[in-house]
Write a protein that holds these residues in place. Sequence first.
Motif, PDB file in Angstrom:
ATOM      1  N   MET A 104       0.849  -1.192   0.000  1.00 28.55           N
ATOM      2  CA  MET A 104       0.000   0.000   0.000  1.00 28.55           C
ATOM      3  C   MET A 104       0.884   1.240   0.000  1.00 28.55           C
ATOM      4  SD  MET A 104      -2.936   0.917   2.779  1.00 28.55           S
ATOM      5  CE  MET A 104      -3.142   2.588   3.339  1.00 28.55           C
ATOM      6  N   SER A 105       0.703   2.099  -1.001  1.00 26.83           N
ATOM      7  CA  SER A 105       1.549   3.284  -1.111  1.00 26.83           C
ATOM      8  C   SER A 105       0.757   4.585  -1.094  1.00 26.83           C
ATOM      9  CB  SER A 105       2.371   3.215  -2.405  1.00 26.83           C
ATOM     10  OG  SER A 105       1.499   3.141  -3.524  1.00 26.83           O
ATOM     11  N   THR A 106      -0.567   4.468  -1.063  1.00 29.27           N
ATOM     12  CA  THR A 106      -1.402   5.668  -1.061  1.00 29.27           C
ATOM     13  C   THR A 106      -2.325   5.677   0.154  1.00 29.27           C
ATOM     14  OG1 THR A 106      -3.115   4.624  -2.411  1.00 29.27           O
ATOM     15  CG2 THR A 106      -1.368   5.844  -3.568  1.00 29.27           C
ATOM     16  N   MET A 107      -2.844   6.870   0.431  1.00 34.19           N
ATOM     17  CA  MET A 107      -3.734   7.057   1.577  1.00 34.19           C
ATOM     18  C   MET A 107      -4.837   8.046   1.206  1.00 34.19           C
ATOM     19  SD  MET A 107      -1.604   9.729   3.993  1.00 34.19           S
ATOM     20  CE  MET A 107      -1.243  11.398   3.399  1.00 34.19           C
ATOM     21  N   LYS A 108      -5.861   8.080   2.051  1.00 32.68           N
ATOM     22  CA  LYS A 108      -6.930   9.052   1.912  1.00 32.68           C
ATOM     23  C   LYS A 108      -6.584  10.261   2.778  1.00 32.68           C
ATOM     24  CE  LYS A 108     -10.982   7.207   1.841  1.00 32.68           C
ATOM     25  NZ  LYS A 108     -12.251   6.570   2.308  1.00 32.68           N
ATOM     26  N   ALA A 109      -6.809  11.468   2.251  1.00 32.07           N
ATOM     27  CA  ALA A 109      -6.528  12.688   3.005  1.00 32.07           C
ATOM     28  C   ALA A 109      -7.531  13.764   2.604  1.00 32.07           C
ATOM     29  CB  ALA A 109      -5.103  13.174   2.745  1.00 32.07           C
ATOM     30  N   ALA A 110      -7.816  14.671   3.545  1.00 31.33           N
ATOM     31  CA  ALA A 110      -8.665  15.828   3.256  1.00 31.33           C
ATOM     32  C   ALA A 110      -7.741  17.014   2.999  1.00 31.33           C
ATOM     33  CB  ALA A 110      -9.608  16.107   4.420  1.00 31.33           C
ATOM     34  N   VAL A 111      -7.770  17.538   1.785  1.00 28.18           N
ATOM     35  CA  VAL A 111      -6.816  18.558   1.356  1.00 28.18           C
ATOM     36  C   VAL A 111      -7.536  19.888   1.141  1.00 28.18           C
ATOM     37  CG1 VAL A 111      -5.004  19.130  -0.307  1.00 28.18           C
ATOM     38  CG2 VAL A 111      -5.534  16.729   0.191  1.00 28.18           C
ATOM     39  N   MET A 112      -6.900  20.957   1.609  1.00 30.88           N
ATOM     40  CA  MET A 112      -7.413  22.313   1.410  1.00 30.88           C
ATOM     41  C   MET A 112      -6.565  23.006   0.346  1.00 30.88           C
ATOM     42  SD  MET A 112      -7.577  25.383   4.232  1.00 30.88           S
ATOM     43  CE  MET A 112      -7.639  27.109   3.708  1.00 30.88           C
ATOM     44  N   TYR A 113      -7.210  23.433  -0.750  1.00 31.37           N
ATOM     45  CA  TYR A 113      -6.520  24.129  -1.838  1.00 31.37           C
ATOM     46  C   TYR A 113      -6.752  25.631  -1.806  1.00 31.37           C
ATOM     47  CZ  TYR A 113      -5.530  19.629  -4.051  1.00 31.37           C
ATOM     48  OH  TYR A 113      -5.061  18.363  -4.316  1.00 31.37           O
ATOM     49  N   GLU A 114      -7.859  26.040  -1.174  1.00 31.79           N
ATOM     50  CA  GLU A 114      -8.206  27.452  -1.106  1.00 31.79           C
ATOM     51  C   GLU A 114      -9.049  27.695   0.131  1.00 31.79           C
ATOM     52  OE1 GLU A 114     -10.704  28.550  -4.357  1.00 31.79           O
ATOM     53  OE2 GLU A 114     -11.995  26.784  -4.159  1.00 31.79           O
ATOM     54  N   ALA A 115      -9.092  28.942   0.578  1.00 34.05           N
ATOM     55  CA  ALA A 115      -9.902  29.302   1.737  1.00 34.05           C
ATOM     56  C   ALA A 115     -11.376  29.353   1.348  1.00 34.05           C
ATOM     57  CB  ALA A 115      -9.454  30.651   2.290  1.00 34.05           C
ATOM     58  N   GLY A 116     -12.223  29.114   2.358  1.00 30.30           N
ATOM     59  CA  GLY A 116     -13.652  29.172   2.092  1.00 30.30           C
ATOM     60  C   GLY A 116     -14.448  28.404   3.122  1.00 30.30           C
ATOM     61  N   GLY A 117     -15.629  27.945   2.715  1.00 34.72           N
ATOM     62  CA  GLY A 117     -16.514  27.192   3.600  1.00 34.72           C
ATOM     63  C   GLY A 117     -16.041  25.763   3.779  1.00 34.72           C
ATOM     64  N   GLU A 142     -16.828  23.153   2.412  1.00 34.06           N
ATOM     65  CA  GLU A 142     -16.722  22.389   1.167  1.00 34.06           C
ATOM     66  C   GLU A 142     -15.356  22.497   0.503  1.00 34.06           C
ATOM     67  OE1 GLU A 142     -17.948  26.516   0.319  1.00 34.06           O
ATOM     68  OE2 GLU A 142     -18.721  24.981   1.696  1.00 34.06           O
ATOM     69  N   VAL A 143     -14.475  23.403   0.958  1.00 30.56           N
ATOM     70  CA  VAL A 143     -13.135  23.494   0.346  1.00 30.56           C
ATOM     71  C   VAL A 143     -12.229  22.342   0.782  1.00 30.56           C
ATOM     72  CG1 VAL A 143     -13.278  26.007   0.153  1.00 30.56           C
ATOM     73  CG2 VAL A 143     -12.101  24.995   2.144  1.00 30.56           C
ATOM     74  N   LEU A 144     -12.663  21.557   1.760  1.00 29.58           N
ATOM     75  CA  LEU A 144     -11.892  20.385   2.187  1.00 29.58           C
ATOM     76  C   LEU A 144     -12.229  19.224   1.254  1.00 29.58           C
ATOM     77  CD1 LEU A 144     -12.446  20.742   6.040  1.00 29.58           C
ATOM     78  CD2 LEU A 144     -10.393  21.365   4.745  1.00 29.58           C
ATOM     79  N   LYS A 145     -11.260  18.808   0.453  1.00 33.29           N
ATOM     80  CA  LYS A 145     -11.473  17.793  -0.579  1.00 33.29           C
ATOM     81  C   LYS A 145     -10.810  16.477  -0.166  1.00 33.29           C
ATOM     82  CE  LYS A 145     -13.237  21.018  -3.264  1.00 33.29           C
ATOM     83  NZ  LYS A 145     -14.714  21.098  -3.495  1.00 33.29           N
TER      84      LYS A 145
END
Length: 325
Positions: A1-14, A16-19
């Motif tokens: 296993m070389s990948t993982m799940k993560a919540a990424v922030m690319y921009e500020a906002g509500g 819903e910006v957590l992807k």
Amino acid sequence: MSTMKAAVMYEAGGPEVLKVETRPIPKPEKGQVLIRVKAFGLNRSELFTRQGHSPDVKLPRVLGIEAVGLVEEAPGNEFQKGEMVATAMGGIGRKFDGGYAEFTCPPATQVQAIKTEIPWETFGAIPEMLQTAYGSLFKALLLKKGEHLLIRGGTTSVGLAAAAIAKNHGAQVSATSRRADREEMMHASGVDHVFIDKGEIAADVRKKFPEGVDKVLELVGVTSLQDSLKCAKEGGIVCMTGMVGNKWSLDNFSPMDFIPTAVGLTTYAGDSNDFINTPLEEMAKQIKAGTLHVQIGKVFHLDDIVEAHRTMEENKAGGKIVVLT
């Protein structure tokens, strides 16, 4: 296993910006610890960062200033694979990717091993919350047995934790809430007397306790700070730790008018050293024994990070919000 799940922030906002997306698992270098994250608590500083109030945080970023889990790898042999650990502060989720993921890779100097087994949703609630409560009470306020502590913002997760710790320490505890229906929850955490906060409480506090209180933990922030200072007796201390009032600074601050005679004003921010000096193992034992109450508000899973953040922003949790991976 070389990948993982993560919540990424690319921009500020509500919220819903957590992807939530797939990312490579970090590779630890010597002096780092790769942690398989099992749970993490949500913190208002992360909400502020998400809203765009942390210009020093470079995007994209995996937020999360704390995490708990199991050691996956420690190249410097500071920890053994499979050990239960917690990490918080010191740049995690700000200078480098944090706890909103299935793996995180902090410096070993920011990691505590915990031997007392408690449920992940409970363990996930405590690192930053107990560090903040403990540091505020004993480093900043110098709380002593028998003293009277007033917590402004008593239904916040830190406020409830501080009440429980202070009560165990032998202090008398009063606390505030804007809602009368939260009294039972506050009493369960060790609060002796509840003041309903309608914006000003100093007159009510002085009516009940004419001399004032010894120590005040201010978790609402500058919007109620002056009123909280009026609650402290001469020789007392007020510590501002929280800013749930969402205001960052005082307008037209005049110390002679603002601070009562002989009342001390301090703050507590906490850093990685404060986290390492927090006796998490001892408090975990107390939690397991049922002598230290931790108020869990709501529990989510990583896939539901947007809803978890929305719940925090709307103050609907009734305790610490924990996310399981």
